[in-house]
Design a protein around this motif. Sequence first.
Motif, mmCIF file in Angstrom:
data_model
loop_
_atom_site.group_PDB
_atom_site.id
_atom_site.type_symbol
_atom_site.label_atom_id
_atom_site.label_comp_id
_atom_site.label_asym_id
_atom_site.label_seq_id
_atom_site.Cartn_x
_atom_site.Cartn_y
_atom_site.Cartn_z
ATOM 1 N N MET A 255 -32.882 -34.209 99.085
ATOM 2 C CA MET A 255 -31.540 -33.628 99.251
ATOM 3 C C MET A 255 -31.577 -32.296 99.993
ATOM 4 O O MET A 255 -30.529 -31.772 100.358
ATOM 5 N N ASN A 256 -32.773 -31.747 100.158
ATOM 6 C CA ASN A 256 -32.954 -30.497 100.911
ATOM 7 C C ASN A 256 -32.044 -29.377 100.387
ATOM 8 O O ASN A 256 -31.388 -28.662 101.153
ATOM 9 N N LEU A 257 -32.026 -29.222 99.061
ATOM 10 C CA LEU A 257 -31.175 -28.205 98.456
ATOM 11 C C LEU A 257 -31.764 -26.816 98.666
ATOM 12 O O LEU A 257 -32.990 -26.656 98.744
ATOM 13 N N LEU A 315 -26.375 -39.560 101.720
ATOM 14 C CA LEU A 315 -26.890 -38.283 102.221
ATOM 15 C C LEU A 315 -26.234 -37.854 103.526
ATOM 16 O O LEU A 315 -26.227 -36.671 103.867
ATOM 17 N N THR A 319 -25.366 -32.623 101.299
ATOM 18 C CA THR A 319 -26.169 -32.573 100.070
ATOM 19 C C THR A 319 -25.326 -32.457 98.809
ATOM 20 O O THR A 319 -25.707 -32.965 97.753
ATOM 21 N N SER A 322 -24.160 -35.820 96.968
ATOM 22 C CA SER A 322 -25.327 -36.476 96.361
ATOM 23 C C SER A 322 -25.811 -35.696 95.147
ATOM 24 O O SER A 322 -26.190 -36.279 94.121
ATOM 25 N N PHE A 323 -25.808 -34.372 95.272
ATOM 26 C CA PHE A 323 -26.249 -33.505 94.177
ATOM 27 C C PHE A 323 -25.362 -33.683 92.949
ATOM 28 O O PHE A 323 -25.859 -33.797 91.810
#
Length: 418
Positions: A255-257, A315, A319, A322-323
């Motif tokens: 998710m590249n948070l 996605l 993000t 999805s988060f």
Amino acid sequence: MVTMETSKYQTTFNFIKLVTGQAVSVFGTSLLRFALSLYVLDITGRSDIYATLFAVSSLPILLSPIGGALADRFNRKSIMVALDLANGLFSLLLLAAFLLNQSALVIIAIAMILFGFVGAMDTPVITAIIPSIASGDKLESANGILQGVQSLSGIVAPVLGGLLYAMIGMENILIITTAAFFLTALLETRILVPKNKSDYSGNIIRVLISDLKEGFHYTLQHSFIRKTMFISVGLNFALTPLFIVGVPYILRITMNLNTSLYGIGVGVIEFATILGALIVGLVSKKLKVSNFYLWILFISILLIPIIFACTPFMLQYGTLPSFLIFLLSGVPLSACLSIISIFAISKVQKITPTKNLGKVMSIIMATAQCAAPIGQILYGIGFEIFQTTVYVPITITLIATLLLSVISKLLYRNEVDI
């Protein structure tokens, strides 16, 4: 004359003292292990030594059945007090080593292993004591509170350990933990625990080996306990690594948070585990052996939104959606896993004779916990292979959990609710 209200007050106060002692003991050792690992990282500058040392200090869990045998053979209260005195002594000796500039890597390694060993011995002793303090319909709540305290300690100790290490240094941390361990041992002398010491003759080593054989025999021969151990191993193998390996990977890599959202995500999931432990008493009446499989089935259903949140289709919308889907599914999943774990432990405690309680619980816990590292390795391999399609290993987890639900339904179909 002791009234029912007085007796209830004494029992509650007794349990509070046990919880307090456990909180200090678990928190103290977790804090020390983390702070010592940071110290090793500082003096060596090598992450591999840091990680290896932290992992090795967890290996003594394999020796917990010995603690279970001791808990069933000797006075459990005396062992509990002795273990915290041992923690205090180890902390004091380590403090002396630091003050004398003898804090070599090998000394720290030995100390961390010793703290891990005491922790491995302590868990089955406490687990065996709980039913004698909180019995009947209060057992699930008591187990939940203790597990909640232990989980909270595991979360807070690394954070506080890092802060204290930076602010006051290793020597001052050791002064605090040494005092805390000795004070905890003193508090535990005031806990009322029914005596269970058994007489024996001959060599104590042979007696303990014989007790361990008896414990393994009882665990494997008892239908319900054997089945519960099998399901516990399956859950630890399939689901526990999802939180240890999967959650950080999904949130940070897939998710590249950013750091803030990542911290919130991990924190909320960990809090859900504690929440599940604390509310187990409220839902325990709805939990039965006959519907145990439905709770596992519910967990498998909760994996579906997590899979969906990790798909390229979801996605592509950024993000945050999805988060949020991940959290809405992950929070009840984490809480449910905590609830069914405590439910299983409580049921085994209720049906196991006092003379075998320590051995049986330690055997189940050691066996189940040994399955988690294997699962972690497989998850690591899976996420490495399916870097761009992480929903694949999670789908495999879904299938495995569904299979566990079916197996649970078949295994417990002839078992009577306890």
